[in-house]
Write a protein that holds these residues in place. Structure first.
Motif, PDB file in Angstrom:
ATOM      1  N   ARG A  68       0.984  -1.352  -0.254  1.00  0.00           N
ATOM      2  CA  ARG A  68      -0.013  -0.185   0.037  1.00  0.00           C
ATOM      3  C   ARG A  68       0.925   1.462  -0.255  1.00  0.00           C
ATOM      4  O   ARG A  68       2.182   1.022   0.113  1.00  0.00           O
ATOM      5  N   ASN A 160     -13.800   4.286  -7.496  1.00  0.00           N
ATOM      6  CA  ASN A 160     -13.231   3.111  -7.248  1.00  0.00           C
ATOM      7  C   ASN A 160     -11.839   3.265  -7.204  1.00  0.00           C
ATOM      8  O   ASN A 160     -11.052   2.033  -7.374  1.00  0.00           O
ATOM      9  N   GLN A 164      -8.279   1.313  -5.204  1.00  0.00           N
ATOM     10  CA  GLN A 164      -7.916   0.192  -5.777  1.00  0.00           C
ATOM     11  C   GLN A 164      -6.453   0.795  -4.847  1.00  0.00           C
ATOM     12  O   GLN A 164      -5.708  -0.184  -4.586  1.00  0.00           O
ATOM     13  N   GLU A 167      -5.965   0.050  -1.268  1.00  0.00           N
ATOM     14  CA  GLU A 167      -6.309  -0.782  -0.664  1.00  0.00           C
ATOM     15  C   GLU A 167      -4.639  -1.692  -2.197  1.00  0.00           C
ATOM     16  O   GLU A 167      -3.826  -2.291  -0.668  1.00  0.00           O
ATOM     17  N   ASP A 168      -4.552  -1.915  -2.795  1.00  0.00           N
ATOM     18  CA  ASP A 168      -4.005  -2.491  -2.940  1.00  0.00           C
ATOM     19  C   ASP A 168      -2.104  -1.825  -3.256  1.00  0.00           C
ATOM     20  O   ASP A 168      -0.875  -2.447  -3.588  1.00  0.00           O
ATOM     21  N   ILE A 171      -1.507   0.208 -10.023  1.00  0.00           N
ATOM     22  CA  ILE A 171      -2.971   0.856 -10.637  1.00  0.00           C
ATOM     23  C   ILE A 171      -1.861   0.183 -12.450  1.00  0.00           C
ATOM     24  O   ILE A 171      -1.371   0.550 -11.779  1.00  0.00           O
TER      25      ILE A 171
END
Length: 399
Positions: A68, A160, A164, A167-168, A171
């Motif tokens: 993250r 959205n 992403q 959280e992750d 991209i």
């Protein structure tokens, strides 16, 4: 038994050999905090929360996915109180050489398909050859600051995408397939969500120019609650839960506005010095400008407009018309009594040292232009002062 009837807790016994821990002076973030406090007035609590979050990320005390971003922050508060400026100043401090700051204005994403500008258009779509706004070279720079400004003006597709990223921590660019990692980035989002409710609350509290710091602090606490409740109405719980810390920026008190005025005047004097001009504003004139430029609803921005109208514009006219010669110390005085609509008056006296400084600056600029022309082969540009600037406005020759 009620809470106030509970027996006091006994102090813990300290195991033998333990020493009391006290804060040291070795943390490099202390210098950044000091600089931010000197640049962003009236937001010490917000800056303290920011540094605390950065410190936690710096030592690696972050729960969950280590891919993250270093930290996910949301700056919440009224407009014009320093949210975006704080992110910009942080980036300048972390990257004094530049290149570590990316600002995304979320107001340009009012339609869902416009979010493709961030990640690029997929194959066979128009705009595939255009460079995405999410620049990997900046984002993957160590301790880069990525600012998504006014996120409430975006769409669900943008939120959205931010979910992403939070959280992750990565991209995928659709036009190239490259995966962009936010692992080394500081993600900051700002929002004015709940602004109408904040304005209504401020109006009801009758916050005025002479409101005390305590009044503004209490108002700030309520502003945070209003903003947080509005945040819950706009964003889904799973989105809010990805934020590491929501940092509230308070309304600006009159004493804070006075500090901001002093800094604005100092910055303006840096520009005036090109003409050998230095300006001092009398206490009454300063108070007059502050009263006219104070609006807790819009923060410091109205004060900037008052400075442009009440000082910059008349001073520029006086200098351009010869009413104040270059190489002068200018004193701005208030002569309106209780009538706020009276004009300020400008007085001056000649100062040869200022005139000499203006001459040195003009020569230095001319020298830089000549050196640049020799390096690039381009024609030197005309001076941006005086008649040359007037001719460039509409290309009409002037006497």
């Amino acid at each position: 038994m009620s809470a106030h009837q509970l027996a006091p807790l006994p102090a813990d016994p300290i195991p033998e050999g333990m020493q009391l821990a006290t804060r040291g002076t070795a943390n490099p973030l202390d210098a950044i905090e000091h600089d931010l406090r000197n640049a962003i007035f009236g937001q010490n609590r917000a800056i303290e929360s920011l540094i605390r979050a950065l410190n936690r990320a710096r030592v690696g005390f972050s729960a969950g996915n280590r891919n993250r971003p270093l930290v996910n922050l949301l700056f919440l508060g009224p407009t014009g109180v320093g949210k975006s400026e704080c992110a910009k100043r942080l980036a300048q401090r972390l990257h004094p050489e530049g290149g570590g700051f990316l600002k995304i204005d979320c107001s340009i994403f009012s339609q869902g398909h416009e979010v493709s500008a961030l990640v690029g258009a997929p194959p066979s779509y128009v705009g595939r050859d255009q460079k995405p706004l999410l620049d990997p070279e900046i984002i993957e720079t160590e301790n880069s600051v990525v600012l998504f400004d006014e996120i409430e003006k975006g769409t669900a597709e943008l939120w959205n995408l931010l979910l992403q990223i939070m959280e992750d921590g990565e991209i995928t660019l659709l036009n190239s397939g490259r995966v962009v990692s936010f692992r080394n980035a500081i993600l900051i989002m700002t929002t004015n969500v709940g602004a109408k409710e904040m304005v209504d609350f401020i109006d009801k509290r009758n916050i005025g120019f002479r409101s005390t710091r305590q009044d503004m602090e209490a108002t700030g606490q309520q502003i945070y609650q209003i903003g947080f409740e509005a945040l819950q109405r706009v964003f889904r719980p799973e989105w809010i839960n990805r934020i590491d810390e929501i940092i509230a920026f308070r309304p600006l008190s009159s004493s804070t506005m006075s500090q901001i005025f002093d800094r604005m005047l100092s910055e303006a004097n840096g520009q005036y010095l090109n003409y050998g001009i230095q300006v001092e504003v009398s206490p009454a004139a300063k108070d007059h400008i502050l009263r006219k430029g104070y609006n807790p609803t819009f923060g410091a921005r109205p004060l900037r407009a008052r400075m442009l109208k009440d000082i910059d514009a008349p001073l520029a006219d006086l200098v351009a018309s010869g009413g104040i010669p270059q190489g002068s110390r200018v004193y701005v005085a208030y002569h309106g009594g209780e009538q706020y609509d009276q004009e300020l008056r400008f007085y001056y006296r000649r100062d040869e040292q200022l005139a000499e400084e203006a001459r040195r600056r003009r020569e230095a600029r001319a020298r830089e232009e000549r050196e640049r022309a020799l390096t690039t082969g381009a024609e030197p540009k005309p001076s941006s002062q005086g008649p040359a600037m007037a001719r460039s406005i509409d290309a009409v020759p002037r006497r």
